[in-house]
Design an enzyme around this catalytic site. Sequence first.
Site, PDB file in Angstrom:
ATOM      1  N   HIS B 173      -1.373   1.797   5.768  1.00 19.64           N
ATOM      2  CA  HIS B 173      -1.448   0.930   5.687  1.00 19.64           C
ATOM      3  C   HIS B 173       0.139   1.192   4.877  1.00 19.64           C
ATOM      4  CE1 HIS B 173      -5.401  -0.490   4.747  1.00 19.64           C
ATOM      5  NE2 HIS B 173      -4.343  -1.942   4.527  1.00 19.64           N
ATOM      6  N   LYS B 177       2.295   0.652  -0.362  1.00 21.58           N
ATOM      7  CA  LYS B 177       0.715   0.593  -0.865  1.00 21.58           C
ATOM      8  C   LYS B 177       0.555   2.003  -1.859  1.00 21.58           C
ATOM      9  CE  LYS B 177      -4.283  -0.857  -0.313  1.00 21.58           C
ATOM     10  NZ  LYS B 177      -3.747  -1.791  -1.187  1.00 21.58           N
TER      11      LYS B 177
END
Lengths: 290, 290
Positions: B173, B177
């Site tokens: 990601h 994140k």
Amino acid sequence: MSAPSLPRSSIAVIVNGLPGAMGMQVSKACLARGLVLAPAALTGPGMPVSVNVDSHTVALVDATAPGAIDTMRACVAELKAKGLTPIAIDFTHPSAVNKNADMYNALGLPFVMGTTGGDREQLLKSTREAGTPAVIAPNMCKQIVAFQAMMKHMAETYPGAFEGYTLRVEESHQKTKADTSGTAKAVVESLGALVKKPMPERDIKKLRTDADSASFGVPREHLDGHAYHTYRLTSGDGSVTFEFKHNVNGRSTYAEGVADAVIFLADRVAAGKERRVYDMIDVLRSGAML
Amino acid sequence: MSAPSLPRSSIAVIVNGLPGAMGMQVSKACLARGLVLAPAALTGPGMPVSVNVDSHTVALVDATAPGAIDTMRACVAELKAKGLTPIAIDFTHPSAVNKNADMYNALGLPFVMGTTGGDREQLLKSTREAGTPAVIAPNMCKQIVAFQAMMKHMAETYPGAFEGYTLRVEESHQKTKADTSGTAKAVVESLGALVKKPMPERDIKKLRTDADSASFGVPREHLDGHAYHTYRLTSGDGSVTFEFKHNVNGRSTYAEGVADAVIFLADRVAAGKERRVYDMIDVLRSGAML
């Protein structure tokens, strides 16, 4: 395995299709599980009279010769006289499927049919009528069978969930395999329902040359025996990709699945179950795992 | 979509979380489907007073300021006076989830909660008690939700089908994140049941640097917004590999899923359905697809 199971040393496998590669692998897998290898097996014409598997010698009986059924009847009787439960395993040839099944049915010999092809409808019909316990499964790899069932479930539960996605399917097998992968065809049917657009069989890309298979990631030593499948779903705008792969090198996973099926079937025979014809989903559900 | 559905031009979306990236995408996706964009929306403190989406101007109301609920009540009343069905969409902040839901419940305003985090149990409880129709879903991508459901089904139907297999999970990601992918955690729970060996969360390999993500195949332009997942199962002898991937670039698939959820919810509101709190599985099942 379910609780009341037969001791493995009381199960004898008659591995029809020896000395073929699949027969050899299956025999070894069964021996490794503690099953007994029967001293005779059916084979095709023009084969040697016997074959050695590890330290065991198996006499090969030409299934097309007169008297083959009598030899097998004597073999079965001998195994039973020793207190063993005989189970036939069939990895022969598409042209032998129905004839061999007729012989198993005539002998009341439970069998695991791993050979593909033949008249499948007739195979199921005659086996059901004879009441012979059998596992009939065109793919003996339990995990692939589970994957297929899972895709089918998704397609039935959420049809159209992937509407607007494009589908690309590639499969690679040894160059001697002429037809399209049966697994690919089954999975593509489910994927077609998910994207709401059936994919014709001709759109499944078949790789059948060593060069293409090697580019697809198949190791050199498995070019002559592998089954690689990649299914790719891409969203209309290209931003999302799903990919499902199942890649098999060699035959050991199928051989292990056969051993599972034999143990499953022997337990059903011992328990005197009413239902007689099973598939690998039944084997999976039973939890009769490696 | 199911037969008796509301005209799309009669559905007005209040996109709370503008001018955030997800709010912008969702607004555009809803407009592209023919929905009406409400002229006001909740936002966090320190934001501009308005934002333009295509040719529309949306006034931004600080949700933490006194009187925010009165402004929203007036907005809802105005939309209703125009014959529109207002639906709130929430892509705000984990810390705002429960407070915003309380406001929607106080206003009787149906909502789609796309924001993750907060006290989820309290969110469900308060919404059920208020009887507000809502779609509450931590992942708005219908296809990923279908995939998750499929893995769960396989694990429940064939537990142990992959016993002896080893499991490897990687997810990439954007570097902002911090936590592990919620989807990866859910899928790993199913895979753990299939291999009969639970995988601890720390064994999920998280890629969170641009260099690692790029090596994992993420295009440069999506390094700051992507969700790539690869699950690999390998048999004990290494001869069989299964691989499942779902790779998402950008946010469009989530925005489309939100638009689906809004249309689904508006239809349920119009039909006066008794059941009130839904998830993306319900949206999927309804066939309310793009």
